[in-house]
Design a protein around this motif. Structure first.
Motif, PDB file in Angstrom:
ATOM      1  N   ARG A 122      45.838  28.467  66.922  1.00 31.68           N
ATOM      2  CA  ARG A 122      45.433  29.169  68.142  1.00 31.68           C
ATOM      3  C   ARG A 122      46.516  30.146  68.580  1.00 31.68           C
ATOM      4  O   ARG A 122      46.237  31.307  68.897  1.00 31.68           O
ATOM      5  N   GLN A 123      47.765  29.691  68.591  1.00 32.51           N
ATOM      6  CA  GLN A 123      48.852  30.547  69.066  1.00 32.51           C
ATOM      7  C   GLN A 123      49.124  31.707  68.114  1.00 32.51           C
ATOM      8  O   GLN A 123      49.321  32.852  68.541  1.00 32.51           O
ATOM      9  N   LEU A 124      49.145  31.445  66.818  1.00 31.26           N
ATOM     10  CA  LEU A 124      49.446  32.504  65.852  1.00 31.26           C
ATOM     11  C   LEU A 124      48.333  33.543  65.795  1.00 31.26           C
ATOM     12  O   LEU A 124      48.596  34.754  65.764  1.00 31.26           O
ATOM     13  N   LEU A 125      47.079  33.096  65.793  1.00 33.36           N
ATOM     14  CA  LEU A 125      45.966  34.047  65.695  1.00 33.36           C
ATOM     15  C   LEU A 125      45.757  34.824  66.978  1.00 33.36           C
ATOM     16  O   LEU A 125      45.168  35.915  66.958  1.00 33.36           O
ATOM     17  N   SER A 126      46.220  34.301  68.090  1.00 33.17           N
ATOM     18  CA  SER A 126      46.118  35.058  69.344  1.00 33.17           C
ATOM     19  C   SER A 126      47.177  36.145  69.423  1.00 33.17           C
ATOM     20  O   SER A 126      47.184  36.947  70.355  1.00 33.17           O
ATOM     21  N   ARG A 127      48.060  36.187  68.432  1.00 33.49           N
ATOM     22  CA  ARG A 127      49.089  37.230  68.314  1.00 33.49           C
ATOM     23  C   ARG A 127      48.935  37.886  66.938  1.00 33.49           C
ATOM     24  O   ARG A 127      49.648  37.543  65.985  1.00 33.49           O
ATOM     25  N   HIS A 168      43.081  38.079  56.871  1.00 35.09           N
ATOM     26  CA  HIS A 168      42.328  38.872  57.844  1.00 35.09           C
ATOM     27  C   HIS A 168      41.598  37.985  58.854  1.00 35.09           C
ATOM     28  O   HIS A 168      40.704  38.442  59.554  1.00 35.09           O
ATOM     29  N   LEU A 169      42.007  36.737  58.954  1.00 32.93           N
ATOM     30  CA  LEU A 169      41.404  35.787  59.891  1.00 32.93           C
ATOM     31  C   LEU A 169      41.607  36.251  61.332  1.00 32.93           C
ATOM     32  O   LEU A 169      42.669  36.749  61.689  1.00 32.93           O
ATOM     33  N   GLU A 170      40.579  36.048  62.184  1.00 27.47           N
ATOM     34  CA  GLU A 170      40.657  36.421  63.598  1.00 27.47           C
ATOM     35  C   GLU A 170      40.083  35.309  64.463  1.00 27.47           C
ATOM     36  O   GLU A 170      39.176  34.587  64.040  1.00 27.47           O
ATOM     37  N   LEU A 171      40.585  35.203  65.685  1.00 24.99           N
ATOM     38  CA  LEU A 171      39.990  34.304  66.669  1.00 24.99           C
ATOM     39  C   LEU A 171      38.723  34.921  67.235  1.00 24.99           C
ATOM     40  O   LEU A 171      38.677  36.119  67.520  1.00 24.99           O
ATOM     41  N   GLU A 172      37.697  34.094  67.419  1.00 22.96           N
ATOM     42  CA  GLU A 172      36.535  34.539  68.181  1.00 22.96           C
ATOM     43  C   GLU A 172      36.836  34.412  69.671  1.00 22.96           C
ATOM     44  O   GLU A 172      37.702  33.640  70.084  1.00 22.96           O
ATOM     45  N   GLU A 173      36.128  35.159  70.478  1.00 29.31           N
ATOM     46  CA  GLU A 173      36.252  35.020  71.923  1.00 29.31           C
ATOM     47  C   GLU A 173      35.763  33.638  72.311  1.00 29.31           C
ATOM     48  O   GLU A 173      34.652  33.234  71.956  1.00 29.31           O
ATOM     49  N   GLN A 174      36.570  32.879  73.044  1.00 29.97           N
ATOM     50  CA  GLN A 174      36.192  31.504  73.378  1.00 29.97           C
ATOM     51  C   GLN A 174      37.055  30.983  74.510  1.00 29.97           C
ATOM     52  O   GLN A 174      38.159  31.487  74.742  1.00 29.97           O
ATOM     53  N   ALA A 225      35.066  25.355  50.896  1.00 30.31           N
ATOM     54  CA  ALA A 225      33.728  25.168  51.449  1.00 30.31           C
ATOM     55  C   ALA A 225      33.356  26.228  52.472  1.00 30.31           C
ATOM     56  O   ALA A 225      32.164  26.458  52.731  1.00 30.31           O
ATOM     57  N   ILE A 226      34.354  26.891  53.070  1.00 30.35           N
ATOM     58  CA  ILE A 226      34.041  27.864  54.130  1.00 30.35           C
ATOM     59  C   ILE A 226      34.474  29.285  53.801  1.00 30.35           C
ATOM     60  O   ILE A 226      34.104  30.223  54.512  1.00 30.35           O
ATOM     61  N   VAL A 227      35.241  29.480  52.738  1.00 23.92           N
ATOM     62  CA  VAL A 227      35.912  30.757  52.522  1.00 23.92           C
ATOM     63  C   VAL A 227      34.947  31.937  52.421  1.00 23.92           C
ATOM     64  O   VAL A 227      35.284  33.066  52.804  1.00 23.92           O
ATOM     65  N   ASP A 228      33.728  31.717  51.924  1.00 23.80           N
ATOM     66  CA  ASP A 228      32.767  32.815  51.780  1.00 23.80           C
ATOM     67  C   ASP A 228      31.760  32.874  52.916  1.00 23.80           C
ATOM     68  O   ASP A 228      30.810  33.651  52.857  1.00 23.80           O
ATOM     69  N   ARG A 229      31.978  32.052  53.950  1.00 24.90           N
ATOM     70  CA  ARG A 229      30.996  31.980  55.030  1.00 24.90           C
ATOM     71  C   ARG A 229      31.232  33.027  56.114  1.00 24.90           C
ATOM     72  O   ARG A 229      30.292  33.585  56.661  1.00 24.90           O
ATOM     73  N   GLY A 230      32.488  33.258  56.488  1.00 26.91           N
ATOM     74  CA  GLY A 230      32.797  34.270  57.487  1.00 26.91           C
ATOM     75  C   GLY A 230      33.000  33.757  58.898  1.00 26.91           C
ATOM     76  O   GLY A 230      33.515  34.482  59.745  1.00 26.91           O
ATOM     77  N   ARG A 231      32.626  32.507  59.175  1.00 33.78           N
ATOM     78  CA  ARG A 231      32.837  31.918  60.508  1.00 33.78           C
ATOM     79  C   ARG A 231      33.057  30.420  60.347  1.00 33.78           C
ATOM     80  O   ARG A 231      32.508  29.807  59.432  1.00 33.78           O
ATOM     81  N   ALA A 232      33.828  29.833  61.253  1.00 34.38           N
ATOM     82  CA  ALA A 232      34.051  28.385  61.202  1.00 34.38           C
ATOM     83  C   ALA A 232      34.714  27.916  62.487  1.00 34.38           C
ATOM     84  O   ALA A 232      35.380  28.694  63.179  1.00 34.38           O
ATOM     85  N   ARG A 278      36.675  33.925  62.748  1.00 33.51           N
ATOM     86  CA  ARG A 278      35.766  34.733  61.933  1.00 33.51           C
ATOM     87  C   ARG A 278      36.608  35.569  60.966  1.00 33.51           C
ATOM     88  O   ARG A 278      37.798  35.795  61.190  1.00 33.51           O
ATOM     89  N   TRP A 279      35.973  36.037  59.920  1.00 35.79           N
ATOM     90  CA  TRP A 279      36.600  36.926  58.947  1.00 35.79           C
ATOM     91  C   TRP A 279      35.500  37.590  58.121  1.00 35.79           C
ATOM     92  O   TRP A 279      34.347  37.143  58.125  1.00 35.79           O
TER      93      TRP A 279
END
Length: 780
Positions: A291-296, A411-417, A161-168, A436-437
């Motif tokens: 959160r921990q994995l994507l922040s690294r 290629h997933l990334e954390l947004e600033e938050q 449901a979200i894979v083609d959206r780019g943000r979630a 985001r991605w």
């Protein structure tokens, strides 16, 4: 309060310094200023409970908190000891409201007929084990395996449901709903009230572990009351069904068969408790992990490139940032814990998040290391007879989340938050994880097969032997005659994880077998150094290293691990090395020198040319160094060295078995615990079925009897019976698999226990030791 320091006078208070306000604990002892200030509802604890209690782990591992009215425990060994003894430390207050309810809130709960009673979480013996045995069938690996396709389908649908959206926001759109739906499926509950159940779950958490204001208490009580009322209605509907599938239907049948064991109220209480436990803990744990994995980003990239590490990564995230932060117990009698007296009925807050960052048990504990092979020792699931029954279902969900995301959105990334958390003492996870991605980079756009090219994992804890790190050899040069020095670095150029003196690596050979080699430092270099003696009579590991290891090649290793840890609290040290045994000892000497501790280093070998690190030792430890090259007729006089016991002195030794045997014989008149040695051979520990006899073990905590056949170790038999026992070397060298013995003669075969500990007949190493007779009784 704190553990009694070594220098405390007999009968003196165990505090270094009392608080200025003169606050005392219920035992009359003054409370330290740090303990007075401790408040788990303030930002430091809420944001990072392990960091907030660093001072406690280092200074006051057991202290009284006046603001809570609880004794707070922060170190691994102390918390594990509490979990192991559920008679002295009753779980009866585990679900008690940590903030006393107002009269208005109690009136609201009474209006709804709220009657939450004992569940598996807060039930004492013997009722707890009698009920637990009735509920276990649904949690076997075979039973849980049947749920994997359903979990995979739910995760994939949400990701589609979200894979083609780019943000979630992964919490709102995936992590909250999927575990809730899995919990409902597992229980057999209808799904139509999912959103309502979500609100109920939050209310229950605040009601039990939070600090709501008086107005909030009434609002929360309304939610809890509706939760109780709704779960009762659903239970009644399920009881009218005759062919339903799910754990609650199993329990309904148990209720009909054994109404005195699985009572009506117990059904209702468990219905409500399991919805919260199976849902919320997994949802928060998954959010913490991402959160921990994507922040690294480098760690995330490594996991995407090596998906076989997913079970280990999930376990490390549970250790580093688990969703269960603390549990509670009540002392049923006056007891001393960590040197601190706790009165009868004293309330205890065990901060498992702090224990999971205890450096005495976990190397470099604040680092998120997906190659950590003892992460499974974490206490997030508890320990012993009250360990979480649903732990393997939670593991399964986390692994499937990670496997789907690393494959489909690497290629997933954390947004600033700014991450926020629901304020409470015991459960923790971010309320949102916004990511985001770039959909154009989704691998499945180029190769549609990626969407379904799943990797599945066995149910249960990850096997330590499967967690293998690749390293690159940057140096392979002789350190002495027949000794090859090997320097290892991270292939991507990053610093390798820090380690402490006494640590070793398991070097994995091409055959899949592993050999242990001590890290010899320097500790702060950022890479790892080992030195390997070419042993003609060895098992082939050293020969492979000498013949095949060259600069530039890749090697596979496990670790670092430390079963030979340096106790830094003594006043003085004797370090003794024989031959290649210098490898862990030189790292200890480096550390003691940096600490300014008095030490002597006695190093014996065949000849100067065969003794590794001579130049470095003479340069860095000249005044403390004593060399004994045999060909120069210098002999280490152990009898003279050990003749007079030295006060507050610890001995650390590594070398040939004959040296260690002589040291054990020569220190019998020294204070118990003075000598610490490391064995790297396990003669007598390996199983020979032709020479063994079968025996039975009775497990007091589990109320089970397990047969151990001649061709199986005790450890293997316990695992086959579903009893979790941590292990590492499985050769009787490390002490990880120690279990307590209540009764029976022990055939000790390990290299861990001292002679006095063996005479005590109260513990054994389950990987190698056996019963002398036909029966052993174990505290498991």
């Amino acid at each position: 309060m704190t553990s009694v320091p070594h220098h405390a006078e007999a009968g003196g208070c165990p505090f270094h310094q009392a608080n200025r306000e003169g606050v005392a604990s219920p035992t009359g002892c003054p409370v330290s200023a740090a303990a007075v200030a401790f408040d788990p509802f303030e930002p430091p604890y809420q944001l990072d409970p392990a960091e907030a209690l660093r001072w406690s782990r280092e200074q006051e591992p057991v202290f009284y908190s006046p603001k809570l009215g609880y004794w707070v425990v922060s170190r691994y060994d102390d918390i594990k000891a509490i979990f192991r003894d559920n008679l002295t430390f009753s779980p009866s207050i585990a679900l008690e409201k940590i903030t006393p309810p107002s009269d208005e809130a109690l009136a609201v709960l009474e209006r709804y007929g709220y009657g939450m009673n004992r569940t598996l979480v807060n039930e004492d013996e013997p009722a707890h084990m009698a009920r637990r045995r009735e509920l276990l069938d649904a949690f076997t690996p075979e039973a849980l395996e049947a749920h994997a396709p359903m979990v995979r389908r739910l995760v994939r649908e949400k990701l589609d449901a979200i894979v083609d959206r780019g943000r979630a926001d992964l919490v709102a759109e995936m992590f909250w709903e999927v575990p809730l739906t899995v919990a409902l499926h597992f229980l057999g509950v209808p799904e139509e009230d999912m959103e309502q159940l979500r609100r109920f779950s939050v209310a229950h958490t605040l009601n039990t572990w939070g600090r709501p204001s008086p107005d909030q208490q009434v609002e929360v009580a309304e939610g809890v009351g509706r939760f109780w009322q709704y779960s009762g209605q659903v239970l009644e509907k399920m009881q009218r069904q005759t062919q339903g599938k799910g754990w609650m239907y199993d329990m309904i049948e148990k209720n009909r068969q054994k109404p005195d064991v699985v009572t009506d109220n117990y059904l209702h209480s468990m219905m409500m408790a399991i919805i919260v436990a199976a849902h919320e803990t997994t949802a928060l744990a998954t959010a913490n992990a991402f959160r921990q994995l994507l922040s690294r980003p480098a760690v995330w990239a490594e996991l995407c490139a090596n998906p076989e590490l997913i079970p280990a990564a999930a376990e490390e995230c549970l250790r580093h940032s688990g969703s269960v932060v603390a549990w509670r117990r009540r002392a049923t009698r006056e007891v001393t814990l960590g040197g601190v007296p706790i009165p009868e009925d004293g309330k205890i807050l065990m901060v498992t998040a702090s224990a999971n960052h205890d450096p005495s048990h976990f190397e470099n504990p604040d680092e998120l290391d997906i190659y950590r092979d003892n992460a499974v020792d974490h206490l997030t699931f508890g320990y012993g007879s009250h360990q979480c029954m649903g732990k393997n279902l939670g593991r399964m969900e986390m692994r499937i989340f990670l496997e789907e995301f690393t494959r489909r959105l690497p290629h997933l990334e954390l947004e600033e938050q700014a991450f926020t958390f629901l304020p409470n003492t015991s459960f923790r996870g971010p309320e949102a994880v916004r990511v985001r991605w770039d959909p154009a980079r989704n691998p499945e756009r180029r190769n549609p097969a990626v969407r379904t090219a799943q990797r599945d994992f066995p149910v249960g804890a990850p096997e330590a032997r499967t967690i293998v790190r690749r390293v690159r050899v940057t140096r392979a040069e002789p350190e002495a005659e027949g000794v090859l020095g090997v320097t290892l670095a991270d292939p991507a150029g990053r610093d390798l994880p820090a380690w402490s003196p006494g640590s070793h690596l398991d070097v994995v050979l091409p055959s899949g077998e592993a050999r242990k080699y001590s890290l010899c430092g320097p500790v702060e270099s950022g890479d790892w150094c080992i030195a390997v003696l070419n042993e003609e009579a060895g098992r082939g590991g050293s020969r492979w290293v000498h013949e095949s290891v060259r600069e530039g090649i890749e090697m596979r290793v496990r670790g670092p691990k430390n079963h030979f840890r340096l106790d830094e609290t003594a006043r003085r040290y004797l370090l003794i090395a024989g031959g290649i045994g210098i490898t862990p000892i030189i790292a200890m000497a480096d550390r003691l020198k940096s600490l300014g501790k008095p030490y002597e280093l006695h190093y014996a070998g065949r000849s100067r040319t065969s003794m590794a690190f001579i130049e470095r030792l003479e340069r860095d430890h000249g005044e403390a160094l004593r060399l004994y090259p045999k060909d120069e007729r210098h002999r280490l006089d152990l009898a003279g060295l050990l003749a007079e016991p030295m006060n507050d002195t610890l001995l650390y030794a590594c070398g040939p078995e004959r040296l260690l045997t002589a040291l054990e014989a020569g220190t019998t008149h020294w204070p118990e615990g003075s000598l610490h040695v490391e064995h790297f051979t396990s003669e007598g520990a390996l199983l020979d079925p032709t020479k063994e006899h079968a025996f039975e073990v009775e497990l007091t905590d589990s109320e089970l009897t397990v047969e151990v056949p001649p061709d199986q170790t005790l450890l293997q038999a316990l695992r086959t019976a579903g009893i979790d026992v941590p292990s590492d070397c499985e050769e009787g060298l490390c002490g990880t698999c120690e279990v307590s013995v209540v009764e029976g003669g022990i055939d000790h075969r390990d290299k861990v226990l001292t002679p006095a500990e063996r005479r005590g007949q109260d513990r054994l190493m389950s990987c190698c030791s056996r019963a002398k007779g036909k029966t052993l009784v174990l505290a498991l």
